[in-house]
Design an enzyme around this catalytic site. Structure first.
Site, PDB file in Angstrom:
ATOM      1  N   GLY A   1      -4.650   2.916   3.286  1.00  0.00           N
ATOM      2  CA  GLY A   1      -4.100   1.594   2.950  1.00  0.00           C
ATOM      3  C   GLY A   1      -3.156   1.121   4.043  1.00  0.00           C
ATOM      4  N   HIS A   2      -2.256   2.008   4.477  1.00  0.00           N
ATOM      5  CA  HIS A   2      -1.353   1.650   5.586  1.00  0.00           C
ATOM      6  C   HIS A   2      -2.166   1.378   6.862  1.00  0.00           C
ATOM      7  CE1 HIS A   2       1.394   4.306   3.085  1.00  0.00           C
ATOM      8  NE2 HIS A   2       2.114   3.200   3.184  1.00  0.00           N
TER       9      HIS A   2
ATOM     10  N   GLN B   1       5.853  -6.908  -5.291  1.00  0.00           N
ATOM     11  CA  GLN B   1       6.658  -6.805  -4.065  1.00  0.00           C
ATOM     12  C   GLN B   1       6.256  -7.890  -3.069  1.00  0.00           C
ATOM     13  OE1 GLN B   1       7.820  -3.073  -1.825  1.00  0.00           O
ATOM     14  NE2 GLN B   1       5.982  -3.581  -0.671  1.00  0.00           N
TER      15      GLN B   1
ATOM     16  N   LEU C   1       1.568   8.267   5.352  1.00  0.00           N
ATOM     17  CA  LEU C   1       0.612   7.166   5.503  1.00  0.00           C
ATOM     18  C   LEU C   1      -0.794   7.549   5.042  1.00  0.00           C
ATOM     19  CD1 LEU C   1       1.773   6.008   9.062  1.00  0.00           C
ATOM     20  CD2 LEU C   1       2.567   5.162   6.834  1.00  0.00           C
TER      21      LEU C   1
ATOM     22  N   GLN D   1      16.216   1.398  -2.603  1.00  0.00           N
ATOM     23  CA  GLN D   1      15.211   0.951  -3.572  1.00  0.00           C
ATOM     24  C   GLN D   1      14.848   2.028  -4.593  1.00  0.00           C
ATOM     25  OE1 GLN D   1      12.371   0.165  -0.212  1.00  0.00           O
ATOM     26  NE2 GLN D   1      10.830   0.785  -1.683  1.00  0.00           N
TER      27      GLN D   1
ATOM     28  N   GLU E   1      -1.532  -5.668  -0.976  1.00  0.00           N
ATOM     29  CA  GLU E   1      -1.577  -6.316  -2.296  1.00  0.00           C
ATOM     30  C   GLU E   1      -1.451  -5.304  -3.425  1.00  0.00           C
ATOM     31  OE1 GLU E   1      -5.098  -8.708  -2.483  1.00  0.00           O
ATOM     32  OE2 GLU E   1      -4.135 -10.375  -1.410  1.00  0.00           O
ATOM     33  N   LYS E   2      -1.545  -4.020  -3.114  1.00  0.00           N
ATOM     34  CA  LYS E   2      -1.344  -2.991  -4.154  1.00  0.00           C
ATOM     35  C   LYS E   2       0.006  -3.205  -4.843  1.00  0.00           C
ATOM     36  CE  LYS E   2      -0.705   1.463  -5.622  1.00  0.00           C
ATOM     37  NZ  LYS E   2       0.716   1.532  -5.387  1.00  0.00           N
TER      38      LYS E   2
ATOM     39  N   ARG F   1       2.269   8.310  -3.527  1.00  0.00           N
ATOM     40  CA  ARG F   1       2.682   9.088  -4.711  1.00  0.00           C
ATOM     41  C   ARG F   1       1.494   9.712  -5.445  1.00  0.00           C
ATOM     42  NH1 ARG F   1       6.983   4.823  -5.220  1.00  0.00           N
ATOM     43  NH2 ARG F   1       8.983   5.900  -5.035  1.00  0.00           N
TER      44      ARG F   1
HETATM   45  O1  PAF Z   1       6.068  -0.845   0.187  1.00  0.00           O
HETATM   46  C1  PAF Z   1       6.829  -0.036   0.739  1.00  0.00           C
HETATM   47  O2  PAF Z   1       6.401   0.995   1.273  1.00  0.00           O
HETATM   48  C2  PAF Z   1       8.313  -0.323   0.745  1.00  0.00           C
HETATM   49  O3  PAF Z   1       8.732  -0.928  -0.433  1.00  0.00           O
HETATM   50  C3  PAF Z   1       8.772  -1.132   1.977  1.00  0.00           C
HETATM   51  C4  PAF Z   1       8.139  -2.525   1.991  1.00  0.00           C
HETATM   52  C5  PAF Z   1       8.390  -0.389   3.246  1.00  0.00           C
HETATM   53  C6  PAF Z   1      10.285  -1.311   1.956  1.00  0.00           C
HETATM   54  O4  PAF Z   1      10.947  -0.084   1.982  1.00  0.00           O
END
Ligand code: PAF
Length: 288
Positions: free
Chosen positions: A38-39, A156, A35, A63, A151-152, A190
């Site tokens: 942003g989180h 998604q 984290l 994913q 929004e980054k 990342r």
């Molecule tokens: O944005 C992310 O970190 C992931 O794509 C999410 C929404 C937690 C789904 O695994």
């Protein structure tokens, strides 16, 4: 209240059933951990709008494609727990892969057509089905009133909004602004993969977006010209290989013939090991 860390679906459901039964609202922040601020901003937003805040940490195999960084995705649960607690999270759901996918490969997936196929979806064709499937599961487990996404990951967010609308999922999806480092680089777990030279080069994405927004704000309405401006800036940076730059309608993510209304500029580039993505919005007033 001290944060509680829970690893099973049953216990998470039991605790949150009790919250809802007492008339209190649940806010939910899904994450893959490692984290950053942003989180934390999503968690603080959830804290300010709900009675109880639950966050999940789950590095979702569905994913990731076979050639991606699933096995060495960065993890640090102690640091994450501390950040989540300081950001107002009450309950941290940290399931194992076996807890989430007890039968191994899933037979049921959620796909959001069209919007998933462009930009990120063109480079990562299975990615958004993996995201939509795990987010559906996490919604079913946590049953929140509101769920918070950055929004980054603008595409998604659009995929999740469309899924929630198409499937009539009774959850308000809240998009939160991008949080950036001082030099403009959008925060991302990342970013830790960047070497010092690549890290110094990475803000080129933000500079390209800024130039695109400035062109639009100065009257440019041709998407191709905005893309050309962004491309030229990224191509001048030797550490960055542009994947795509686009100027799209913010709601549909479709590139129009002429830009109007709410516009979103999207960009992605390989900068050393990580593929970085970023975006920026602006609007063009339409006169009637
Ligand atoms: O944005 C992310 O970190 C992931 O794509 C999410 C929404 C937690 C789904 O695994």
């Amino acid at each position: 209240m001290a944060i509680a860390t829970i690893s099973t679906i049953n216990e998470t459901r039991e605790r949150l059933d009790a919250v809802r039964a007492s008339g209190r609202s649940v806010g939910f922040v899904p994450t893959m951990g490692f984290l950053h601020d942003g989180h934390a901003s999503l968690m603080r937003a959830a804290r300010s709008q709900n009675d109880v805040v639950v966050a999940s940490i789950f590095v979702n195999p569905l994913q990731f494609a076979a050639n991606e960084d699933l096995s060495d995705y960065p993890r640090d649960l102690d640091r994450d727990t501390d950040l989540a607690e300081r950001s107002g999270v009450d309950l941290l759901f940290v399931p194992s892969v076996e807890e989430m996918y007890p039968h191994g490969p899933v037979l049921t997936t959620v796909t959001v057509d069209d919007i998933s196929s462009r930009f990120e979806g063109a480079t990562r064709p299975t990615h958004f089905a993996g995201v939509a499937t795990v987010v559906s599961k996490l919604f079913n487990i946590s049953g929140p009133a509101r769920a918070y996404f950055g929004e980054k990951d603008f595409q998604q967010l659009a995929v999740i909004r469309r899924m929630v609308s198409d499937l009539s999922i009774p959850i308000e999806v809240v998009g939160c602004p991008i949080v950036r480092e001082a030099d403009g680089l959008a925060m991302s777990s990342r970013n830790t993969y960047l070497s010092p030279e690549q890290r110094a080069a990475a803000p080129v994405l933000r500079r390209a977006l800024d130039a695109g927004v400035a062109a639009i704000d100065n009257g440019e309405v041709r998407p191709a010209e905005v893309v050309r401006i962004m491309t030229t800036i990224v191509e001048a940076e030797s550490h960055a290989q542009l994947d795509y730059a686009a100027a799209v309608d913010a709601a549909t993510l479709v590139e129009p013939d002429t830009l109007s209304g709410e516009v979103r500029l999207l960009i992605a580039a390989q900068v050393g090991r990580p593929r970085l993505i970023d975006n920026a919005g602006t609007s063009i007033e339409t006169t009637t």
